[in-house]
Structures are given as structure tokens and as C-alpha cells.
Design a protein around this motif. Structure first.
Motif, PDB file in Angstrom:
ATOM      1  N   VAL A 433       0.842  -1.196   0.000  1.00  0.00           N
ATOM      2  CA  VAL A 433       0.000   0.000   0.000  1.00  0.00           C
ATOM      3  C   VAL A 433       0.882   1.254   0.000  1.00  0.00           C
ATOM      4  CG1 VAL A 433      -1.653   1.342   1.362  1.00  0.00           C
ATOM      5  CG2 VAL A 433      -1.959  -1.126   1.101  1.00  0.00           C
ATOM      6  N   GLY A 434       1.934   1.248   0.830  1.00  0.00           N
ATOM      7  CA  GLY A 434       2.849   2.384   0.895  1.00  0.00           C
ATOM      8  C   GLY A 434       3.505   2.652  -0.447  1.00  0.00           C
ATOM      9  N   THR A 435       3.966   1.595  -1.102  1.00  0.00           N
ATOM     10  CA  THR A 435       4.625   1.750  -2.397  1.00  0.00           C
ATOM     11  C   THR A 435       3.674   2.361  -3.426  1.00  0.00           C
ATOM     12  OG1 THR A 435       5.974  -0.188  -1.914  1.00  0.00           O
ATOM     13  CG2 THR A 435       5.865   0.504  -4.207  1.00  0.00           C
ATOM     14  N   VAL A 436       2.463   1.809  -3.478  1.00  0.00           N
ATOM     15  CA  VAL A 436       1.473   2.304  -4.446  1.00  0.00           C
ATOM     16  C   VAL A 436       1.144   3.770  -4.157  1.00  0.00           C
ATOM     17  CG1 VAL A 436      -0.935   2.082  -5.175  1.00  0.00           C
ATOM     18  CG2 VAL A 436       0.493   0.047  -4.971  1.00  0.00           C
ATOM     19  N   SER A 448      10.559   6.093  -9.896  1.00  0.00           N
ATOM     20  CA  SER A 448      10.635   4.706 -10.354  1.00  0.00           C
ATOM     21  C   SER A 448      10.057   3.797  -9.276  1.00  0.00           C
ATOM     22  CB  SER A 448      12.085   4.327 -10.632  1.00  0.00           C
ATOM     23  OG  SER A 448      12.786   4.254  -9.417  1.00  0.00           O
ATOM     24  N   LEU A 449       9.726   2.566  -9.702  1.00  0.00           N
ATOM     25  CA  LEU A 449       9.186   1.593  -8.741  1.00  0.00           C
ATOM     26  C   LEU A 449      10.221   1.295  -7.657  1.00  0.00           C
ATOM     27  CD1 LEU A 449       6.835  -0.281  -8.016  1.00  0.00           C
ATOM     28  CD2 LEU A 449       7.903  -2.039  -9.415  1.00  0.00           C
ATOM     29  N   VAL A 450      11.502   1.247  -8.045  1.00  0.00           N
ATOM     30  CA  VAL A 450      12.557   0.960  -7.060  1.00  0.00           C
ATOM     31  C   VAL A 450      12.593   2.059  -5.999  1.00  0.00           C
ATOM     32  CG1 VAL A 450      15.025   0.605  -6.716  1.00  0.00           C
ATOM     33  CG2 VAL A 450      13.921  -0.294  -8.757  1.00  0.00           C
ATOM     34  N   THR A 451      12.492   3.316  -6.424  1.00  0.00           N
ATOM     35  CA  THR A 451      12.491   4.429  -5.471  1.00  0.00           C
ATOM     36  C   THR A 451      11.290   4.331  -4.537  1.00  0.00           C
ATOM     37  OG1 THR A 451      13.576   5.844  -7.086  1.00  0.00           O
ATOM     38  CG2 THR A 451      12.470   6.944  -5.261  1.00  0.00           C
ATOM     39  N   GLY A 464      16.023   4.131   7.007  1.00  0.00           N
ATOM     40  CA  GLY A 464      16.555   5.428   6.607  1.00  0.00           C
ATOM     41  C   GLY A 464      16.794   5.442   5.110  1.00  0.00           C
ATOM     42  N   PRO A 465      17.983   5.026   4.663  1.00  0.00           N
ATOM     43  CA  PRO A 465      18.241   5.051   3.224  1.00  0.00           C
ATOM     44  C   PRO A 465      17.625   3.855   2.510  1.00  0.00           C
ATOM     45  CG  PRO A 465      20.164   4.228   4.366  1.00  0.00           C
ATOM     46  CD  PRO A 465      19.171   4.613   5.430  1.00  0.00           C
ATOM     47  N   GLY A 466      17.324   4.057   1.214  1.00  0.00           N
ATOM     48  CA  GLY A 466      16.845   2.962   0.369  1.00  0.00           C
ATOM     49  C   GLY A 466      17.732   2.854  -0.851  1.00  0.00           C
ATOM     50  N   LEU A 467      17.120   2.692  -2.036  1.00  0.00           N
ATOM     51  CA  LEU A 467      17.898   2.605  -3.267  1.00  0.00           C
ATOM     52  C   LEU A 467      17.446   3.703  -4.230  1.00  0.00           C
ATOM     53  CD1 LEU A 467      17.714  -1.282  -3.785  1.00  0.00           C
ATOM     54  CD2 LEU A 467      19.677   0.007  -2.936  1.00  0.00           C
ATOM     55  N   ALA A 468      18.091   3.761  -5.390  1.00  0.00           N
ATOM     56  CA  ALA A 468      17.762   4.720  -6.454  1.00  0.00           C
ATOM     57  C   ALA A 468      17.737   6.148  -5.918  1.00  0.00           C
ATOM     58  CB  ALA A 468      16.452   4.334  -7.125  1.00  0.00           C
ATOM     59  N   GLU A 469      16.591   6.805  -5.949  1.00  0.00           N
ATOM     60  CA  GLU A 469      16.548   8.217  -5.579  1.00  0.00           C
ATOM     61  C   GLU A 469      16.476   8.463  -4.068  1.00  0.00           C
ATOM     62  OE1 GLU A 469      14.514  11.067  -8.423  1.00  0.00           O
ATOM     63  OE2 GLU A 469      13.470   9.200  -8.862  1.00  0.00           O
ATOM     64  N   VAL A 470      16.452   7.414  -3.267  1.00  0.00           N
ATOM     65  CA  VAL A 470      16.525   7.602  -1.805  1.00  0.00           C
ATOM     66  C   VAL A 470      17.735   6.828  -1.273  1.00  0.00           C
ATOM     67  CG1 VAL A 470      14.113   8.111  -1.389  1.00  0.00           C
ATOM     68  CG2 VAL A 470      14.835   5.734  -1.502  1.00  0.00           C
ATOM     69  N   SER A 471      18.783   6.754  -2.104  1.00  0.00           N
ATOM     70  CA  SER A 471      19.961   5.973  -1.726  1.00  0.00           C
ATOM     71  C   SER A 471      20.802   6.687  -0.671  1.00  0.00           C
ATOM     72  CB  SER A 471      20.797   5.697  -2.963  1.00  0.00           C
ATOM     73  OG  SER A 471      21.527   6.852  -3.295  1.00  0.00           O
TER      74      SER A 471
ATOM     75  N   LEU B 449      12.786  -3.532 -12.716  1.00  0.00           N
ATOM     76  CA  LEU B 449      12.102  -4.198 -11.609  1.00  0.00           C
ATOM     77  C   LEU B 449      10.639  -4.468 -11.981  1.00  0.00           C
ATOM     78  CD1 LEU B 449      12.295  -5.228  -8.704  1.00  0.00           C
ATOM     79  CD2 LEU B 449      11.618  -2.967  -7.928  1.00  0.00           C
ATOM     80  N   VAL B 450      10.026  -3.528 -12.709  1.00  0.00           N
ATOM     81  CA  VAL B 450       8.622  -3.714 -13.103  1.00  0.00           C
ATOM     82  C   VAL B 450       8.482  -4.947 -13.995  1.00  0.00           C
ATOM     83  CG1 VAL B 450       6.660  -2.678 -14.306  1.00  0.00           C
ATOM     84  CG2 VAL B 450       8.170  -1.244 -12.933  1.00  0.00           C
ATOM     85  N   THR B 451       9.410  -5.100 -14.949  1.00  0.00           N
ATOM     86  CA  THR B 451       9.363  -6.264 -15.829  1.00  0.00           C
ATOM     87  C   THR B 451       9.527  -7.555 -15.031  1.00  0.00           C
ATOM     88  OG1 THR B 451      10.303  -4.971 -17.632  1.00  0.00           O
ATOM     89  CG2 THR B 451      10.432  -7.364 -17.833  1.00  0.00           C
TER      90      THR B 451
END
Lengths: 513, 513
Positions: A433-436, A448-451, A464-471, B449-451
Motif C-alpha cells: 500500500v505504501g509503495t502504491v 521509479s518503482l525501485v524508489t 533510513g536510506p533505500g535505493l535509487a533516488e533515496v539511496s 524491476l517492473v518487468t
């Protein structure tokens, strides 16, 4: 539901918070004496916030009702939820006021001129997440950075006391998940009395704090850095006072010391109580501790092997040539920082191979031990669920064979099995739900979905940190206000182990029966 | 474990499969008489495969042991797993032999010159997934396309008979999940005797098949198209005989007819049995049917609203100007095709807004009804889990209140609750593992990742198309061989509701106790 009594207790909490803020304000006063306009603005912001806190506390206590017997379960849950939600608002005030006082100037990070940013930062602090809206952290006055680190320390302490002492006494949550099993004469938990337990946890937490500050001081860090990084480590928070997190210091010994203390902060604090009482065997045989260390070891192995022979980009942007030692140093640090849900960074792991990144994301969900300051699903729950699934598969071909699920020496009851599996599924649903929501709300700057997915995972599991744009080298300032509100909710839901917030939305919660 | 007896039974299944393939081979003979070299090669490939099938069947029956009492649970599970794994290999043979016979020619799609592609296509057929490796579907001989559609039809029939008649009789899986509750005098299930039930299901399936073929013929489709699309609809498979799936016909009446039959294929076949016996009230009050229709309605509403006022790109690449009717037509079709896990396409939904795509992905996981030919988690499990989570949340603040979870009139037992929640969690874990594996294995052609995630979701839930590079107008031919192996496993694990395949990896499965 006795809401007025909850208000009264909340007033007490706001008072304590104001008192701690006052101490930081006093230090700010000392700083401001020799400092510039920024430090003076920070001092004023902190002291004004203390005044607001005192007024709020007084108002709540005046409006609140008197004590009437024992604190009931629903009142306790509402108090817990309100503590984090209101506490973050008060803690955000110094940030916001300071930005107001200094006005628009290119010399400082502009993030705090937005109220939602300040609330996000304070919530990230109290929930020991460590996701920040700041880019130029070093442009912020030191007294505010100390306050920021203090929110971590208070949040970490609050969570340990809550989950090891308070909630089990109220019978909230699955008992076995939150307490260390002691084979001795105290089957009700670590100690039978709530205040005694809380006092001992205080002392353990305080002892670890002194130990880490001393260690960092011995390694040459100044008092300010030592204290702030200690607060962020032991709370498994992750706020640093440096733009490029721990990686900016680039000191092997500091990395090693912080690895050790992150590891210690991710252990069930009840085990330290057992250590004090020389119950070595209880600690040695603790199933969660063993699994926690095993998962950490396997995670380190996978990550170190996958980044072996690859150059490492540190958080400062420097490229370190590949070597076995480098892979080990940055791999161990990052795996420990992620699994303990601290979220300190020394390397930009977004550049690492997919296998390393996938491992780190899985560890985000596993998290640290129950009864620690760490977040995530918690090792003990993952252990129970893994065993339940294993037994469920056997039930398909041998439905009449009854095999109890054991953790250590005791069998897990049916209710606890359902609670653990439901909890994991609940986290997955919240993550989805959070991702969507994050992806749907960022319309101006599509992500992006990864972000979106790692932003949801990193806030829900209090990393705290994630990947892509929140790396590792990015921050959360650029998200839209609605996106930040969603992430604040994810942080507090994850921190309070889902239920303390979710129950507020249950239609029967507000109904007296 | 009596493996030789399993072999003998498998031989019987291979014999039946060869017999059906022979019928298609006879039709291929007729086609080849007036057709080109391709049709003759297809005829030879089919008939040679029949010969191989007969030999294999004979060998298995000769090597197999005699019947010894009742078929035990473990033998039944092994037989089910082996049926799909070996059946797909035999069904793939005509594709592979045909490609060998025609050789390298630019006139036909080259996908079948790879063995793993042929196995993927056959597995996709039997599991009623509908994910294809073909780009130029119309370049394949019609007899092979008929065989491809026939694998769907056989797979759909097999799954209904298995889950409504065979497994409940063996006590495999949670009974309530697979049977329609009849308040009448047959509490053991739809009918007490397995062969009688299987016979009735055959008839219902056959009746629906005749009805849809007749409908499509009345709407002007030729016999070949009518039969192939009927097979793919009723099995909720999704293989079309046209390059651009159902969208290529561009006929509103055909779209509408297929929507209705997809909907019917996603209903528990046990309910048709109740209809035949005029138990109207049982059908009307069936909790799964009501929830299935409600979810479908909500899904349609969200998707139609989100694509309203947007131009629609059909699968043929044509852009249809926006109108209420267009949104309704393409929205209803796509939502029904995805939730019933058929996977037919009329529009390139990868171009749709994020909200529409997220809804479709969620529906992929929900899936159709239990006891239908559809895949996914199944509506009844989602319903049980939603109710369990709701009750678990209340348990946090009222641990002493016991509230039974009810589906219709009966309470769900503790074991069934744990089974349903564990199943959902198991699907999530398999989805995550599948996504990571697909992403990690595609090293030559890195995928987003979507694919990777939607390829895993679309194969595990037996849908067919996903998003991004596996969208409505794409195919699965370009994945690496290891990636295809992973997806074949996901398809069969999803189709057999996880356990029938996973149990084979359980260490205690092979041990006699």
C-alpha cells in the motif's frame, strides 16, 4: 474509553520532552555565546519550543482527568500512538522556528522552512528511522543537530521500555515475541514489576551510551560528534552530523566501533539483564540471538562476495580501488547498518550488484531482535514464521501428524503462530500500500518503482536510506507533502509494530463494550 | 512411497494425452491435404509425438507396479506434480519437432527452434497461464495452434477435477477452501463419490465449451477461431490464434461474449452443480461468488474511471479516441481478463495510468474463485485472510474477546485460518524470490524491476501478460533459458496451489514414517 486521562498522561510525557529539550537549549545557550547568528537563532528556537511544550503540558494536565484504577489496554494504546504523533510535532518545532528566525539565506539548507519537512525529520528521529530531509546537514547549527540526535536517543529508549516493560505487562501483543525466555523462577518476563524493569533498561541503555561515547572519544572524535553518533547508533537511528554520514570520517577504527555498537543495539535488551545476572547459558542458548547473528553472518558473506573485486564509491564520492579488505570493511558496515535498521552509510550501495542490493532489501524486512531498539519485522517473528511454513507444508502430505513449532525449549501456541504469520502478512500489505501510494502521489516528479518501493521499505522498517533516488547519498526533501505524510505514517506504524496505530482505525476501538 | 505405482498411473495419463493429440493429428492430416509444407510438417510432428507418447506410456505402464489398495496422499501429490511436469514435456514435442522439420526459414516465428521455449509454451498451456514465446503467432500452422489451445482446455479441466473432486476426497488442502458449502444432506462436499463428481464436472465444462463455441460461431467467427478462443477462455488460459490477441478482431460483440464466458469460467464449478439441482439460494448466498463479483465490480469502476477521457491504444497499435463507451469496453474486458487470470488482451494497458495498472496487478494476486479454472490466490482465501487480520487487530486491544471468523454461516477453524494466512504469505515469498531470480538471471539483457516483478506475478498467478517488457503486446521469448526455467516453475507452483510442487522439496516427503 477515558480520553481525558490519556490527555493527562500525554501532558506528563510532553513535560519530560520539554525538560530534555531545555537541557539541549542550555547547551545551545553556551554555543550561542561564541557562535554566529545561526546558533543564536537555534538557541531562541529551542527555548521558545520549551515554553510551548510547557504550556501544552500544563493545558493537557489541566484538561485531563484524574487517575481511575489501572491503565486499561485501549487507553495505553491510544497513549502510545499519541506520544509519538504529538511528540514529533513538539520536537519539530525548534527546526521550524529556527528556519523562521534565520529567514531565506543561501548559507543554510532550506528544508526546514517547510513544516511537513520538520515533522518528517522529527518523526524520523523519534521512530529511529534516520531518513532525513537535509542535504547540507553541516549548515544546520550544532545545537539543532544535537536535538535531532536526541530525538533518536529518546525514541530508542522509549521503544525498549515500551516493548520489554510496558506492553507485556498489559498483555498486549504476543508475549513470547517480546520477552526473553528465562528458564528461572520468573516466567512472567524479565522481572515481574514494570517500574523495576523500566529502571534496569534505563541503566543498560545509559551504560551502553557511556561506553560508546567513551570509545568514540578515545578514537579521536570530538565530544559533539561522539555524543550525536552514539545517540544515533544505540537507537539504531542513523542521523549523522556529517553530510556524507559515517563515510565522511573515513576511519577504519570508527567504522569498526560503530559496527560493534550497532550490533549490540540490535540485541534484545532483556539479554543484557540476563548477562548482569550471570545467566550465561540463557544468553548463549537464546534462539533469537543465534538466528540474528546467523542471518547477519550470511548477509555479510553474500554482500562481501558480491562486491569483491569491485571498486567502492564511498558516500563522499571517492572511488576506493578494489581489495579484499575494502569489500570486507564496507560490506560488513553496510549489512550491519541495514539489518540493525540503523541506516548509517559509508558506501553508496546503490552502485553495488543486484545480488548485494537484493540482500540488503531482504535484511531491511528481517530487521533486528525483538526488545532491541532496532526495527523491521524482528528476527524472532521471521523464525516462527519460517518454522510454521515448514510445518504447514508437511501438513499437506501428512495432515494427521501433529508437529509442534518449537522456539528454544518451548512450543509456540496456535495463537502466537497466527499472530506472527498475520504480522508478516500485515507488513507486506502495508509495504505494498505504501509503495502504491508513494508512486501515485508523486505526480510532479514521477518516481521509479525501485524508489517508491525502497522508500516505503526504508520508512516502514525504520531504516533510513533505500535505493535509487533515496539511496545513501540522497535524501527525502524532494518528495511531495502528501508523500511525506504517507512516509511519516509508515514510520510510526512500523515503529509501534503496526498495531498501536492501526487499531485506531478499527471501528470497534472507540466503542465501549 | 510407491514410486512404481505412481509411474503406472502417469503412464495412463500419458496415454490419454496421446489420444487427444492423435485427434488433433487427424485434423492436421485433413489440413495438410490442402495446405502447404508447414501444415504437413505440423501433421508429421503431431503424429510422431503421438508415437512417442504411446511408447512412453507403454514403458511407464510396463515398469510401473500394480495397484495396491487406496492411492495414498503422498503418491497422489507426486502423481499430480509429475503429470504437469511430464505432460508439458510431451505437449512441447510437436512444437519442437515441427521447428526441426521446417528448419530455419524467415517465414515462420523461430521461437520453437529452442527446446526451453517449447517447454515454456506447453507449460504455459497446461497451467492455463497463456504467457507465450511467440511473436508471429499467425505464422504457426493452424493444427499446432489448435494443439496449443487444447493444452489450455485439458489443463483447465484437469485443475477443476483435481481441486473439486480428487484432492478434497484425499483430504489434501483445507476442505472449505475447495468445496461449495451445501446446507443440504451432503456435508462431505458436492457429491460423495469422486468419479461421479468428476463426471458431472466434465459435463459442465463440456456444456460451457459447446455454449461458447456456438456463441462465437453465431457472432461470425470461423470454426477454428471459435474453438481455439473457447478453449482459451474456459480454461482462463489466454492463448489466442491472432498476433494481437482478441483485440485484433475488434468486434464489440465478441469482446462482450468473451467477457461473459471469462466471468463464468472464474466461478466455482461446484456452483453450476448446485444450479443444475435448482439450489438457487445456495448459489445466491455463496460468500465467495458475492465477493468475486464485488471485487470485479470495484476493479472495473477504478480502471474505467482512471482511463476515462484518455485515448486507448489497442493491441494492434491503433489509437482509439477517448469516449465513455471506449473506456467501458476496454476497461471491463481487461479487468475481467486479468482477475479471472485469463490474460486475453484488447488494449495495451501498460500505457494506462498508474492507478489502473496497480489495480490490475492487485487483481492478478486476488485471482478467481476456488474450484474454477482461474488462478491467483483465490477470492475465498483473500476473504478469510481479510477477516482474520481484522479480528487480529481487535485482539490487540481486546485480547479476551473471542470473535469467530465466519464465512457464510460457518465459522472458520483455527487450522484453516493459519492455512489461509500461511498460503498468502507463501505466495508473497514465492513472488519475491521469483522477482529476484528473474532479475538476477537476466544478465545479458538487464530487465527493470517492473518487468521482473510482473513477469513473476503473471506466471505465478497464471495470468499471461504483465507490464513493461512483458506487456500485452510483448512476449516471453527474449528471456534467458534459466529465467524461463524459473517461470515454468512459478507457473506450475501457482497452478497446483503451491503445495503440490513445494512438498517435493520438503525433506520429510520422501521419508516413510
Amino acid at each position: 474509553m477515558n480520553i481525558r486521562y490519556v490527555g493527562r498522561q500525554l501532558g506528563l510525557l510532553v513535560l519530560v520532552l520539554s525538560a530534555v529539550m531545555f537541557l539541549v537549549g542550555v547547551w545551545a545557550w553556551v554555543q550561542a555565546a561564541g557562535g554566529g547568528a545561526g546558533e543564536r537563532a537555534a538557541r531562541n528556537a529551542l527555548l521558545l519550543s520549551v515554553a510551548v511544550g510547557l504550556l501544552l503540558s500544563g493545558a493537557l494536565r489541566l484538561a485531563g482527568g484524574r487517575f481511575e484504577g489501572q491503565l486499561a489496554r485501549r487507553e495505553a494504546l491510544l497513549l502510545v500512538a499519541a506520544s509519538w504523533l504529538v511528540g514529533a510535532a513538539l520536537a519539530a518545532l525548534p527546526f521550524r522556528l529556527w528556519a523562521e528566525f534565520v529567514g531565506n539565506t543561501s548559507a543554510v539548507d532550506p528544508a526546514f522552512s517547510s513544516s511537513i519537512n520538520c515533522y518528517f525529520e522529527a518523526m524520523s528521529g523519534f521512530t529511529t528511522t534516520g531518513a532525513t530531509v537535509l542535504t547540507e546537514i553541516e549548515s544546520i547549527p550544532r545545537s539543532l543537530l544535537l536535538w535531532r540526535a536526541t530525538t533518536h536517543w529518546l525514541g530508542g529508549l522509549g521503544i525498549v521500555v515500551l516493548f520489554v516493560a510496558v506492553l507485556p505487562m498489559l498483555g498486549v501483543g504476543s508475549k513470547r515475541v517480546f520477552r526473553v525466555e528465562s528458564p528461572g523462577p520468573t516466567p512472567e518476563g524479565v522481572t515481574p514489576r514494570i517500574q523495576e524493569t523500566a529502571r534496569i533498561l534505563w541503566m543498560i541503555y545509559f551504560g551502553l551510551t557511556v561506553a560508546e561515547i567513551a570509545t568514540l572519544r578515545l578514537l579521536g572524535l570530538d565530544w559533539f560528534s561522539s555524543v550525536c553518533h552514539t545517540f544515533a547508533t544505540l537507537a539504531t537511528g542513523g542521523f549523522s552530523t556529517l553530510n556524507a554520514s559515517v563515510g565522511q570520517m573515513d576511519r577504519v577504527a570508527v567504522d569498526a566501533a560503530i559496527i560493534v555498537f550497532m550490533l549490540l543495539a540490535g540485541v534484545n535488551f532483556g539479554l543484557y539483564y540476563q548477562l548482569i545476572h550471570r545467566r550465561w547459558r540463557t544468553v548463549r542458548d537464546d534462539p533469537e540471538l543465534r538466528t540474528y547473528l546467523a542471518i547477519l553472518a550470511v548477509g555479510c558473506l553474500i554482500v562481501v562476495i558480491s562486491i569483491y573485486r569491485l571498486p567502492i564509491t564511498t558516500t563522499t564520492g571517492t572511488e576506493v580501488p578494489p581489495s579484499f579488505f575494502t569489500s570486507l570493511r564496507y560490506g560488513l558496515f553496510q549489512v550491519t547498518a541495514i539489518q540493525t535498521t540503523t541506516g548509517f552509510c559509508t558506501a553508496e550501495f546503490d552502485h553495488w550488484p543486484f545480488v548485494a542490493k537484493a540482500t540488503l532489501v531482504i535484511l531491511m524486512f528481517v530487521g533486528a531482535s525483538s526488545g532491541s531498539t532496532g526495527g523491521g519485522i524482528k528476527v524472532i517473528r521471521c523464525l516462527i514464521v519460517a518454522k510454521v511454513l515448514f510445518v504447514e507444508i508437511e501438513r499437506v502430505f501428512r495432515p494427521n501428524v501433529v508437529r509442534p513449532v518449537r522456539i528454544g525449549k518451548s512450543a509456540v501456541e496456535a495463537e502466537q503462530k497466527l499472530a506472527a504469520v498475520s504480522y508478516l502478512l500485515g507488513i507486506v500489505v502495508l509495504f505494498a500500500v505504501g509503495t502504491v501510494l508513494i508512486k501515485a502521489l508523486e505526480t510532479d516528479h514521477p518516481v521509479s518503482l525501485v524508489t517508491a518501493a525502497t522508500a516505503a521499505a526504508a520508512t516502514l522498517n525504520n531504516i533510513g536510506p533505500g535505493l535509487a533516488e533515496v539511496s545513501a547519498v540522497d535524501n527525502y526533501a524532494w518528495f511531495s507533502a502528501p508523500g511525506k505524510v504517507v512516509m511519516c505514517l509508515l514510520m510510526v506504524i512500523g515503529r509501534l509494530e503496526v498495531f498501536a496505530i492501526i487499531v485506531l482505525f478499527h471501528p470497534r476501538f472507540w466503542r465501549d463494550e
